[in-house]
Design a protein around this motif. Sequence first.
Motif, PDB file in Angstrom:
ATOM      1  N   SER A 125      83.580  26.626  34.941  1.00 39.39           N
ATOM      2  CA  SER A 125      83.091  26.813  33.622  1.00 39.39           C
ATOM      3  C   SER A 125      84.254  26.482  32.670  1.00 39.39           C
ATOM      4  O   SER A 125      85.278  26.652  32.919  1.00 39.39           O
ATOM      5  N   GLU A 126      83.844  25.971  31.396  1.00 37.57           N
ATOM      6  CA  GLU A 126      84.818  26.071  30.273  1.00 37.57           C
ATOM      7  C   GLU A 126      85.060  27.225  29.801  1.00 37.57           C
ATOM      8  O   GLU A 126      86.293  27.365  28.998  1.00 37.57           O
ATOM      9  N   ARG A 127      84.367  28.261  29.949  1.00 40.46           N
ATOM     10  CA  ARG A 127      84.334  29.545  29.573  1.00 40.46           C
ATOM     11  C   ARG A 127      85.673  30.457  30.316  1.00 40.46           C
ATOM     12  O   ARG A 127      85.504  30.303  31.599  1.00 40.46           O
ATOM     13  N   GLU A 128      86.426  31.462  29.814  1.00 34.42           N
ATOM     14  CA  GLU A 128      87.457  32.320  30.218  1.00 34.42           C
ATOM     15  C   GLU A 128      86.543  33.539  30.342  1.00 34.42           C
ATOM     16  O   GLU A 128      87.349  34.652  30.702  1.00 34.42           O
ATOM     17  N   ALA A 129      85.469  33.871  30.155  1.00 33.19           N
ATOM     18  CA  ALA A 129      84.754  35.141  30.261  1.00 33.19           C
ATOM     19  C   ALA A 129      83.245  35.050  30.374  1.00 33.19           C
ATOM     20  O   ALA A 129      82.724  33.871  30.234  1.00 33.19           O
ATOM     21  N   PHE A 130      82.615  35.972  31.338  1.00 30.23           N
ATOM     22  CA  PHE A 130      81.356  36.021  31.638  1.00 30.23           C
ATOM     23  C   PHE A 130      80.912  37.348  31.409  1.00 30.23           C
ATOM     24  O   PHE A 130      81.303  38.366  32.156  1.00 30.23           O
ATOM     25  N   GLY A 131      80.341  37.652  29.966  1.00 28.83           N
ATOM     26  CA  GLY A 131      79.987  38.923  29.545  1.00 28.83           C
ATOM     27  C   GLY A 131      81.567  39.677  29.529  1.00 28.83           C
ATOM     28  O   GLY A 131      82.419  39.078  28.920  1.00 28.83           O
ATOM     29  N   GLY A 132      81.664  40.797  30.413  1.00 27.46           N
ATOM     30  CA  GLY A 132      82.787  41.626  29.961  1.00 27.46           C
ATOM     31  C   GLY A 132      83.907  41.185  31.041  1.00 27.46           C
ATOM     32  O   GLY A 132      85.179  41.679  31.211  1.00 27.46           O
ATOM     33  N   GLY A 166      85.563  44.090  40.057  1.00 29.23           N
ATOM     34  CA  GLY A 166      84.750  43.865  39.139  1.00 29.23           C
ATOM     35  C   GLY A 166      83.237  43.374  39.589  1.00 29.23           C
ATOM     36  O   GLY A 166      82.770  42.719  38.605  1.00 29.23           O
ATOM     37  N   LYS A 167      82.959  43.853  40.712  1.00 30.55           N
ATOM     38  CA  LYS A 167      81.827  43.280  41.124  1.00 30.55           C
ATOM     39  C   LYS A 167      80.623  43.896  40.246  1.00 30.55           C
ATOM     40  O   LYS A 167      79.522  43.181  39.633  1.00 30.55           O
ATOM     41  N   ASP A 168      80.724  45.344  39.842  1.00 26.34           N
ATOM     42  CA  ASP A 168      79.863  45.575  39.003  1.00 26.34           C
ATOM     43  C   ASP A 168      79.928  44.996  37.682  1.00 26.34           C
ATOM     44  O   ASP A 168      78.796  44.903  36.984  1.00 26.34           O
ATOM     45  N   LEU A 169      80.949  44.804  37.039  1.00 27.11           N
ATOM     46  CA  LEU A 169      80.971  44.112  35.692  1.00 27.11           C
ATOM     47  C   LEU A 169      80.372  42.823  35.839  1.00 27.11           C
ATOM     48  O   LEU A 169      79.704  42.618  34.791  1.00 27.11           O
ATOM     49  N   LEU A 170      80.470  42.105  36.919  1.00 27.15           N
ATOM     50  CA  LEU A 170      79.797  40.752  36.847  1.00 27.15           C
ATOM     51  C   LEU A 170      78.441  40.888  36.904  1.00 27.15           C
ATOM     52  O   LEU A 170      77.638  40.342  36.602  1.00 27.15           O
ATOM     53  N   ALA A 171      77.732  41.990  37.771  1.00 27.27           N
ATOM     54  CA  ALA A 171      76.401  42.386  37.777  1.00 27.27           C
ATOM     55  C   ALA A 171      75.860  42.443  36.505  1.00 27.27           C
ATOM     56  O   ALA A 171      74.538  42.019  36.201  1.00 27.27           O
ATOM     57  N   ARG A 172      76.568  43.335  35.711  1.00 24.40           N
ATOM     58  CA  ARG A 172      75.943  43.786  34.394  1.00 24.40           C
ATOM     59  C   ARG A 172      75.932  42.690  33.579  1.00 24.40           C
ATOM     60  O   ARG A 172      75.002  42.469  32.905  1.00 24.40           O
ATOM     61  N   ARG A 183      65.597  44.944  29.058  1.00 20.92           N
ATOM     62  CA  ARG A 183      64.818  45.845  29.969  1.00 20.92           C
ATOM     63  C   ARG A 183      65.717  46.564  30.737  1.00 20.92           C
ATOM     64  O   ARG A 183      67.061  46.284  30.530  1.00 20.92           O
ATOM     65  N   PRO A 184      65.422  47.576  31.740  1.00 21.77           N
ATOM     66  CA  PRO A 184      66.225  48.473  32.210  1.00 21.77           C
ATOM     67  C   PRO A 184      67.148  47.958  33.124  1.00 21.77           C
ATOM     68  O   PRO A 184      66.901  46.805  33.988  1.00 21.77           O
ATOM     69  N   PHE A 185      68.542  48.377  33.239  1.00 20.19           N
ATOM     70  CA  PHE A 185      69.436  48.093  34.372  1.00 20.19           C
ATOM     71  C   PHE A 185      69.791  49.034  34.950  1.00 20.19           C
ATOM     72  O   PHE A 185      70.543  50.098  34.482  1.00 20.19           O
ATOM     73  N   VAL A 186      69.154  49.425  36.263  1.00 17.81           N
ATOM     74  CA  VAL A 186      69.340  50.627  36.882  1.00 17.81           C
ATOM     75  C   VAL A 186      70.248  50.564  38.134  1.00 17.81           C
ATOM     76  O   VAL A 186      70.111  49.580  38.803  1.00 17.81           O
ATOM     77  N   VAL A 187      71.393  51.377  37.965  1.00 13.28           N
ATOM     78  CA  VAL A 187      72.459  51.349  39.084  1.00 13.28           C
ATOM     79  C   VAL A 187      72.179  52.413  40.143  1.00 13.28           C
ATOM     80  O   VAL A 187      72.019  53.598  40.009  1.00 13.28           O
ATOM     81  N   VAL A 188      72.175  52.008  41.471  1.00 20.22           N
ATOM     82  CA  VAL A 188      72.283  53.028  42.493  1.00 20.22           C
ATOM     83  C   VAL A 188      73.227  52.873  43.459  1.00 20.22           C
ATOM     84  O   VAL A 188      73.292  51.806  44.105  1.00 20.22           O
ATOM     85  N   ILE A 269      66.768  41.849  41.818  1.00 18.95           N
ATOM     86  CA  ILE A 269      67.697  42.721  42.379  1.00 18.95           C
ATOM     87  C   ILE A 269      69.233  42.203  42.823  1.00 18.95           C
ATOM     88  O   ILE A 269      69.021  40.882  43.197  1.00 18.95           O
ATOM     89  N   LEU A 270      70.246  42.941  42.469  1.00 14.77           N
ATOM     90  CA  LEU A 270      71.505  42.306  42.702  1.00 14.77           C
ATOM     91  C   LEU A 270      71.994  43.432  43.379  1.00 14.77           C
ATOM     92  O   LEU A 270      71.717  44.819  43.519  1.00 14.77           O
ATOM     93  N   ALA A 271      73.200  43.063  44.321  1.00 16.87           N
ATOM     94  CA  ALA A 271      73.724  44.021  45.074  1.00 16.87           C
ATOM     95  C   ALA A 271      75.303  43.647  45.216  1.00 16.87           C
ATOM     96  O   ALA A 271      75.793  42.585  45.162  1.00 16.87           O
TER      97      ALA A 271
END
Length: 443
Positions: A125-132, A166-172, A183-188, A269-271
């Motif tokens: 990617s040309e970007r140096e960030a994806f979300g946080g 940073g796996k959780d950060l990428l998922a979010r 919509r909801p983002f539910v973490v278990v 579903i993300l894991a």
Amino acid sequence: MTSRFDAQTVARPAARPDRAARCVLAILTGERKGTQIEVEKDVFRVGKSDENDLALSDQAVSRVHFEIVRAPKGWLVRDLGSTNGTFLDGAEIQSGYLRPGAVVTAGTVQIKVQALTEPAPLLPSEREAFGGALGKSIAMRTIFALLERVEATDATVLFLGETGTGKDLLARALHDASPRAGRPFVVVDCGAVAATLIESELFGHERGAFTGAAGQRQGAFEAATGGTVFLDEIGELPFDLQPKLLRVLEQREVRRVGGNKTVPVDIRILAATRKDLDREVAAGRFREDLYFRLAVVPVTVPALRERREDIPLLVERFLEALTRGSAPPVPPETMAALAGHDWPGNVRELRNVLERALYMNPDRSTPLLLASLPSAPMSSASSPGFDPSLSYGENRERAESAFEKAYLTWLLERAGGNVSEAARQAKMDRKYLHKLMKKHGLE
């Protein structure tokens, strides 16, 4: 909601080169002889019923005879309990990997694998960030490019990598970039919930289902309807609950504990896991079919020591966030020390070290120095010690990783660098030894 994508999964370095993006089939016999079909779905089913992706009228074909699954190691054909069996190149199988030219037989119908084509290389990617998530390294920007490809789909993504990467950060970030963002983002956290409660946490329960179930309760999948469920540390999910999760992935419906009715759910579903799921499957601790369903898009997040060029960018962003824009200057010697550390706790450890340094340097006009810390953050990766900011499981993982690296170094030195001899001495599969060597940078 149905999702389709054609994404290159080069973001998972451990993936084998025979990972297939497209599969083309040619029917050799029967009423549909001469027909060519491209398998575009992640799960492609074949049988007599019209509900299949490929319907065959042959009387010896079962209603749902076999399926072809896009798996982490290639295309997998799997018999679905057919009456007359599924044959791959003349041998009856329960499951097996396809290769170009292979012939799958169901009843009297023969289907040839016409082509297994490799996906085109995915440009970073040309970007140096994806979300946080931040990173200017090729490894991170390749992950960003992959996630950009699948952000608008409902593809199931499995994030792999060490604790603190940073796996959780990428998922979010993936959820926030998707059409489900509002919509909801539910973490278990499957490793943090007691084994006796995890089933209710995921699937919910009916009143009186067990002692203490005073009323009906929705589980994570129902609570997240319309949004995303993130299953952190999926490798810790009890084995007896794995078939129930597989049902949710396949049918998009849940049955509450103590209930008789199924409830449809519209979710993505993300894991994520720090465990080596290939190893867990081989040891019988994780279901292979569940692994295939989760790893539609596997993404291995590199350790911080494997992307040191990202450290200055991370330091700048962390200090800005921690000081709300009044960060002290970072002298070259401090940055060099930070860039030279192996960071067994990865990005999380880096943030903790910077936060402690700020506490010990309250004057924001003076350069940030690490020497004033009460305990040196630059401990050896081979002797990581214990970090009070990490959980028991995370400290254990660091210790196990240090042991693995020390043992492999000793083993290879003892074998004179001969990998085959080292594998024999350790009574270890040679391929698995290579995998561990790659993991610890000992190749």
